[in-house]
Scaffold this motif. Structure first.
Motif, PDB file in Angstrom:
ATOM      1  N   SER A   1       0.819  -1.215   0.000  1.00 57.91           N
ATOM      2  CA  SER A   1       0.000   0.000   0.000  1.00 57.91           C
ATOM      3  C   SER A   1       0.854   1.266   0.000  1.00 57.91           C
ATOM      4  CB  SER A   1      -0.952   0.010   1.200  1.00 57.91           C
ATOM      5  OG  SER A   1      -0.236   0.074   2.409  1.00 57.91           O
ATOM      6  N   ASP A   2       2.048   1.192   0.594  1.00 60.91           N
ATOM      7  CA  ASP A   2       2.956   2.345   0.585  1.00 60.91           C
ATOM      8  C   ASP A   2       3.441   2.630  -0.836  1.00 60.91           C
ATOM      9  OD1 ASP A   2       2.868   2.549   3.429  1.00 60.91           O
ATOM     10  OD2 ASP A   2       4.380   0.974   3.579  1.00 60.91           O
ATOM     11  N   LEU A   3       3.841   1.574  -1.542  1.00 58.45           N
ATOM     12  CA  LEU A   3       4.282   1.727  -2.932  1.00 58.45           C
ATOM     13  C   LEU A   3       3.137   2.245  -3.795  1.00 58.45           C
ATOM     14  CD1 LEU A   3       6.568  -0.051  -1.755  1.00 58.45           C
ATOM     15  CD2 LEU A   3       6.510  -1.390  -3.856  1.00 58.45           C
ATOM     16  N   ALA A   4       1.950   1.665  -3.585  1.00 60.20           N
ATOM     17  CA  ALA A   4       0.775   2.051  -4.364  1.00 60.20           C
ATOM     18  C   ALA A   4       0.419   3.515  -4.148  1.00 60.20           C
ATOM     19  CB  ALA A   4      -0.407   1.167  -3.990  1.00 60.20           C
ATOM     20  N   THR A   5       0.531   3.979  -2.921  1.00 62.34           N
ATOM     21  CA  THR A   5       0.207   5.376  -2.610  1.00 62.34           C
ATOM     22  C   THR A   5       1.168   6.329  -3.305  1.00 62.34           C
ATOM     23  OG1 THR A   5      -0.752   4.774  -0.470  1.00 62.34           O
ATOM     24  CG2 THR A   5      -0.029   7.048  -0.737  1.00 62.34           C
ATOM     25  N   ARG A   6       2.454   5.975  -3.334  1.00 64.94           N
ATOM     26  CA  ARG A   6       3.441   6.829  -4.013  1.00 64.94           C
ATOM     27  C   ARG A   6       3.139   6.915  -5.510  1.00 64.94           C
ATOM     28  NH1 ARG A   6       8.188   7.262  -0.575  1.00 64.94           N
ATOM     29  NH2 ARG A   6       9.240   8.391  -2.256  1.00 64.94           N
ATOM     30  N   ALA A   7       2.812   5.783  -6.114  1.00 63.01           N
ATOM     31  CA  ALA A   7       2.473   5.780  -7.539  1.00 63.01           C
ATOM     32  C   ALA A   7       1.176   6.547  -7.786  1.00 63.01           C
ATOM     33  CB  ALA A   7       2.344   4.352  -8.050  1.00 63.01           C
ATOM     34  N   ALA A   8       0.198   6.365  -6.898  1.00 63.47           N
ATOM     35  CA  ALA A   8      -1.086   7.062  -7.023  1.00 63.47           C
ATOM     36  C   ALA A   8      -0.900   8.569  -6.981  1.00 63.47           C
ATOM     37  CB  ALA A   8      -2.033   6.612  -5.915  1.00 63.47           C
ATOM     38  N   ASN A   9      -0.093   9.036  -6.040  1.00 62.32           N
ATOM     39  CA  ASN A   9       0.143  10.479  -5.926  1.00 62.32           C
ATOM     40  C   ASN A   9       0.849  11.029  -7.158  1.00 62.32           C
ATOM     41  OD1 ASN A   9      -1.095  11.045  -3.449  1.00 62.32           O
ATOM     42  ND2 ASN A   9       0.683  10.328  -2.285  1.00 62.32           N
ATOM     43  N   ALA A  10       1.752  10.233  -7.739  1.00 61.61           N
ATOM     44  CA  ALA A  10       2.435  10.662  -8.962  1.00 61.61           C
ATOM     45  C   ALA A  10       1.453  10.787 -10.123  1.00 61.61           C
ATOM     46  CB  ALA A  10       3.550   9.677  -9.309  1.00 61.61           C
ATOM     47  N   ALA A  11       0.536   9.822 -10.233  1.00 65.66           N
ATOM     48  CA  ALA A  11      -0.464   9.858 -11.310  1.00 65.66           C
ATOM     49  C   ALA A  11      -1.444  11.015 -11.106  1.00 65.66           C
ATOM     50  CB  ALA A  11      -1.208   8.529 -11.379  1.00 65.66           C
ATOM     51  N   LEU A  12      -1.849  11.241  -9.875  1.00 71.01           N
ATOM     52  CA  LEU A  12      -2.753  12.355  -9.574  1.00 71.01           C
ATOM     53  C   LEU A  12      -2.096  13.691  -9.913  1.00 71.01           C
ATOM     54  CD1 LEU A  12      -4.211  11.152  -6.154  1.00 71.01           C
ATOM     55  CD2 LEU A  12      -5.523  11.501  -8.262  1.00 71.01           C
ATOM     56  N   ALA A  13      -0.821  13.840  -9.561  1.00 70.13           N
ATOM     57  CA  ALA A  13      -0.101  15.072  -9.878  1.00 70.13           C
ATOM     58  C   ALA A  13      -0.010  15.276 -11.387  1.00 70.13           C
ATOM     59  CB  ALA A  13       1.301  15.030  -9.258  1.00 70.13           C
ATOM     60  N   ASP A  14       0.228  14.182 -12.111  1.00 67.90           N
ATOM     61  CA  ASP A  14       0.307  14.259 -13.574  1.00 67.90           C
ATOM     62  C   ASP A  14      -1.024  14.690 -14.178  1.00 67.90           C
ATOM     63  OD1 ASP A  14       1.737  13.846 -16.087  1.00 67.90           O
ATOM     64  OD2 ASP A  14       0.504  12.049 -16.340  1.00 67.90           O
ATOM     65  N   ALA A  15      -2.125  14.275 -13.536  1.00 71.99           N
ATOM     66  CA  ALA A  15      -3.466  14.612 -14.021  1.00 71.99           C
ATOM     67  C   ALA A  15      -3.941  15.976 -13.517  1.00 71.99           C
ATOM     68  CB  ALA A  15      -4.457  13.536 -13.592  1.00 71.99           C
ATOM     69  N   GLY A  16      -3.191  16.569 -12.592  1.00 69.43           N
ATOM     70  CA  GLY A  16      -3.611  17.834 -11.996  1.00 69.43           C
ATOM     71  C   GLY A  16      -4.798  17.683 -11.073  1.00 69.43           C
ATOM     72  N   LEU A  17      -4.881  16.520 -10.402  1.00 70.93           N
ATOM     73  CA  LEU A  17      -6.011  16.212  -9.530  1.00 70.93           C
ATOM     74  C   LEU A  17      -5.526  15.866  -8.127  1.00 70.93           C
ATOM     75  CD1 LEU A  17      -7.959  13.877 -12.009  1.00 70.93           C
ATOM     76  CD2 LEU A  17      -8.532  16.256 -11.465  1.00 70.93           C
ATOM     77  N   THR A  18      -6.467  15.749  -7.202  1.00 71.85           N
ATOM     78  CA  THR A  18      -6.166  15.279  -5.848  1.00 71.85           C
ATOM     79  C   THR A  18      -7.053  14.076  -5.542  1.00 71.85           C
ATOM     80  OG1 THR A  18      -7.858  16.586  -4.710  1.00 71.85           O
ATOM     81  CG2 THR A  18      -5.731  17.670  -5.161  1.00 71.85           C
ATOM     82  N   GLY A  19      -6.806  13.448  -4.422  1.00 74.71           N
ATOM     83  CA  GLY A  19      -7.616  12.306  -4.022  1.00 74.71           C
ATOM     84  C   GLY A  19      -9.093  12.638  -3.906  1.00 74.71           C
ATOM     85  N   ALA A  20      -9.408  13.877  -3.571  1.00 73.05           N
ATOM     86  CA  ALA A  20     -10.802  14.295  -3.427  1.00 73.05           C
ATOM     87  C   ALA A  20     -11.549  14.279  -4.760  1.00 73.05           C
ATOM     88  CB  ALA A  20     -10.862  15.692  -2.822  1.00 73.05           C
ATOM     89  N   ASP A  21     -10.816  14.274  -5.867  1.00 74.28           N
ATOM     90  CA  ASP A  21     -11.437  14.278  -7.190  1.00 74.28           C
ATOM     91  C   ASP A  21     -11.761  12.869  -7.696  1.00 74.28           C
ATOM     92  OD1 ASP A  21     -11.147  17.134  -7.570  1.00 74.28           O
ATOM     93  OD2 ASP A  21      -9.000  16.758  -7.872  1.00 74.28           O
ATOM     94  N   ILE A  22     -11.312  11.837  -6.979  1.00 77.41           N
ATOM     95  CA  ILE A  22     -11.434  10.455  -7.443  1.00 77.41           C
ATOM     96  C   ILE A  22     -12.685   9.792  -6.871  1.00 77.41           C
ATOM     97  CG2 ILE A  22     -10.303   8.180  -7.439  1.00 77.41           C
ATOM     98  CD1 ILE A  22      -8.904  10.278  -9.194  1.00 77.41           C
TER      99      ILE A  22
END
Length: 323
Positions: free
Chosen positions: A54-75
């Motif tokens: 889950s730690d690895l997944a969270t780091r990748a998730a945050n990278a993808a969100l940043a690339d999309a210009g979004l935050t977790g609240a948008d998902i």
């Protein structure tokens, strides 16, 4: 007009520890040359002590969100493909949901071993097409270093840890193959081949267990089934090998990748290859390769991409998407 699941962001994360082939020479009857010649793998990454999937997944998730210009609240939904979740339950996806600050919607894991990310993409696509979610974070993450038999040179040198993620968003398309987004999916499994690739532990044994594989048989099934599923998915949208800009295959073994590309009729200069640097990262393999392919400048907006994977089960499948 139809609803399409369009890629809005991509990202990945690899643990800091890099394990070169030479590191196995001290404890196994193997060598860098032996491993490279049979798999194409030169190095892989292993998670640190206390660093979970889950730690690895969270780091990748945050990278993808940043690339999309979004935050977790948008998902609206998180789908995490993994065979190495932190716990029996809850799902690692719910841990990612909490870590990215997403306080609504839903999250769940998908377990189809190395085919997991393809299965997760197909599920995300179905949710978006059905109107169940507008934006879905799709992740593949693994810590296979925790389920390896380090006395078995035929398996332990092949796998690594890592995570990759995509953000998919609903957009309206024309229904033509020129649309951006996921165009077709194809999923398959055959449980009669269970003994070819499995982990010999779990709830039934009270142990975590380690990975067991009949390598030659898995190789044979992989080449045949990967080419077949890719053709099937392309056929669904009236496309062929000549239309494909990039094949992004599961990164298990360079010989499987080369043989499948040949069977597909796609030259290797249109195949994204990362196996030399990551090893086989199971469900993380395809999203890692997609993220690296974009970072390298290979995959560009509008490109037709085919992903295909096979894993324990046996489970296999493919996705055709326009980037």
């Amino acid at each position: 007009m139809v609803t399409r699941a369009v890629v809005k962001g991509v990202g990945h994360y690899l643990p800091e520890r890099i394990v070169p082939n030479s590191e196995f020479e001290a404890s196994l009857d193997t060598s860098d040359e032996w491993i490279r010649s049979r798999s194409g793998i030169e190095r892989r990454h292993f998670a640190a002590e206390g660093q979970n999937t889950s730690d690895l997944a969270t780091r990748a998730a945050n990278a993808a969100l940043a690339d999309a210009g979004l935050t977790g609240a948008d998902i609206d939904a998180v789908i995490l493909a993994t065979s190495t979740s932190d716990f029996t339950f809850p799902s690692a996806a719910t841990m990612v949901q909490a870590a990215i600050g997403m306080r609504h919607g839903f999250a769940f894991d998908v377990q189809a071993v190395c085919a997991g990310f393809v299965y997760a993409l197909a599920n995300a696509n179905a949710l978006i097409m059905a109107g169940q979610a507008k934006r879905v974070l799709v992740i593949g993450a693994e810590t296979f270093s925790r389920i390896l038999d380090y006395t078995d040179r035929s398996t332990c040198v092949l796998f690594g840890d890592g995570a990759g993620a995509l953000v998919l968003e609903a957009e309206t398309g024309t229904g033509e193959s020129s649309d951006r987004g996921i165009l077709a999916t194809d999923l398959n499994s055959d449980g009669s081949y269970r003994d070819l690739l499995y982990v010999d532990g779990g709830i039934s044994t009270g142990t975590t267990g380690v990975l067991r594989m009949v390598g030659k048989e898995v190789f044979r099934h992989a080449v045949e089934k990967l080419a077949q599923t890719a053709h099937t998915a392309l056929d669904k949208v009236g496309l062929g090998a000549d239309d494909v800009d990039w094949v992004v295959p599961h990164q298990a073994n360079i010989r499987i990748i080369q043989s499948t590309a040949k069977k597909l009729g796609v030259p290797m200069d249109r195949v994204v290859v990362t196996v030399q640097d990551h090893g086989n990262t199971s469900a993380a393999s395809i999203p890692l390769a997609l993220s690296v392919g974009v970072a390298r400048g290979q995959i560009k907006r509008g490109d037709l991409v085919v992903t295909e994977a096979i894993g324990g089960g046996l489970a296999w499948g493919s996705v055709v998407l326009r980037w």
